[in-house]
Write a protein that holds these residues in place. Structure first.
Motif, short mmCIF file in Angstrom:
data_model
loop_
_atom_site.label_atom_id
_atom_site.label_comp_id
_atom_site.label_asym_id
_atom_site.label_seq_id
_atom_site.Cartn_x
_atom_site.Cartn_y
_atom_site.Cartn_z
N ARG A 1 0.83 -1.21 0.00
CA ARG A 1 0.00 0.00 0.00
C ARG A 1 0.86 1.25 0.00
O ARG A 1 0.50 2.25 -0.60
CB ARG A 1 -0.93 0.01 1.20
CG ARG A 1 -2.01 -1.07 1.10
CD ARG A 1 -2.83 -1.09 2.33
NE ARG A 1 -1.95 -1.62 3.41
CZ ARG A 1 -2.26 -1.59 4.69
NH1 ARG A 1 -3.39 -1.07 5.09
NH2 ARG A 1 -1.44 -2.09 5.58
N GLU A 2 1.99 1.21 0.70
CA GLU A 2 2.91 2.33 0.71
C GLU A 2 4.17 1.91 -0.04
O GLU A 2 4.75 0.88 0.25
CB GLU A 2 3.27 2.71 2.14
CG GLU A 2 2.08 3.18 2.94
CD GLU A 2 2.47 3.55 4.35
OE1 GLU A 2 3.66 3.84 4.57
OE2 GLU A 2 1.60 3.55 5.21
N TYR A 3 4.55 2.71 -1.01
CA TYR A 3 5.70 2.32 -1.82
C TYR A 3 6.62 3.51 -2.01
O TYR A 3 6.22 4.66 -1.93
CB TYR A 3 5.27 1.73 -3.16
CG TYR A 3 4.35 2.61 -3.97
CD1 TYR A 3 4.88 3.52 -4.87
CD2 TYR A 3 2.98 2.53 -3.82
CE1 TYR A 3 4.04 4.32 -5.61
CE2 TYR A 3 2.14 3.33 -4.57
CZ TYR A 3 2.67 4.23 -5.46
OH TYR A 3 1.85 5.03 -6.20
N LEU A 4 7.87 3.20 -2.28
CA LEU A 4 8.87 4.25 -2.47
C LEU A 4 8.84 4.79 -3.89
O LEU A 4 9.02 5.98 -4.11
CB LEU A 4 10.26 3.69 -2.16
CG LEU A 4 10.45 3.14 -0.75
CD1 LEU A 4 11.79 2.44 -0.62
CD2 LEU A 4 10.33 4.27 0.26
N PHE A 5 8.63 3.92 -4.85
CA PHE A 5 8.56 4.31 -6.26
C PHE A 5 7.75 3.24 -6.98
O PHE A 5 7.39 2.22 -6.41
CB PHE A 5 9.95 4.47 -6.87
CG PHE A 5 10.84 3.29 -6.68
CD1 PHE A 5 10.89 2.28 -7.62
CD2 PHE A 5 11.63 3.18 -5.54
CE1 PHE A 5 11.71 1.18 -7.43
CE2 PHE A 5 12.46 2.10 -5.36
CZ PHE A 5 12.49 1.10 -6.30
#
Length: 87
Positions: A29-33
């Motif tokens: 759900r949360e990603y860096l790129f």
């Protein structure tokens, strides 16, 4: 090139296990790129990083750390001594 059947089975099991573990332990759900949401991205990133560390460490060890001098005479020593030939 012939690849042994047990090696192929081990590689397939490793890839499947990596995919299953990534599905359970990586929060998508949360990603860096954008690329970090791909399945097996982090497993591949870790593998490539590990191979890179090994290659760089071997280069540093052979270039800077290995001694090429004889500790008794101080002369430069080749990796493999030449054989003495009579004749």
């Amino acid at each position: 090139m012939i690849i042994d059947r047990p090696l192929v089975i081990a590689i397939v099991i490793g890839v499947v296990l990596s995919a299953v573990l990534e599905l359970f332990f990586v929060d998508h759900r949360e990603y860096l790129f954008e690329g970090s949401t791909l399945l097996l991205f982090w497993a591949g990133f870790g593998f490539v990083g590990c191979i890179g560390i090994v290659v760089i460490s071997k280069w540093v060890g052979h270039t800077f750390l290995m001694k090429h001098d004889d500790p008794y005479t101080g002369e430069h020593v080749e990796a493999e001594p030449e054989e003495h030939r009579d004749g």
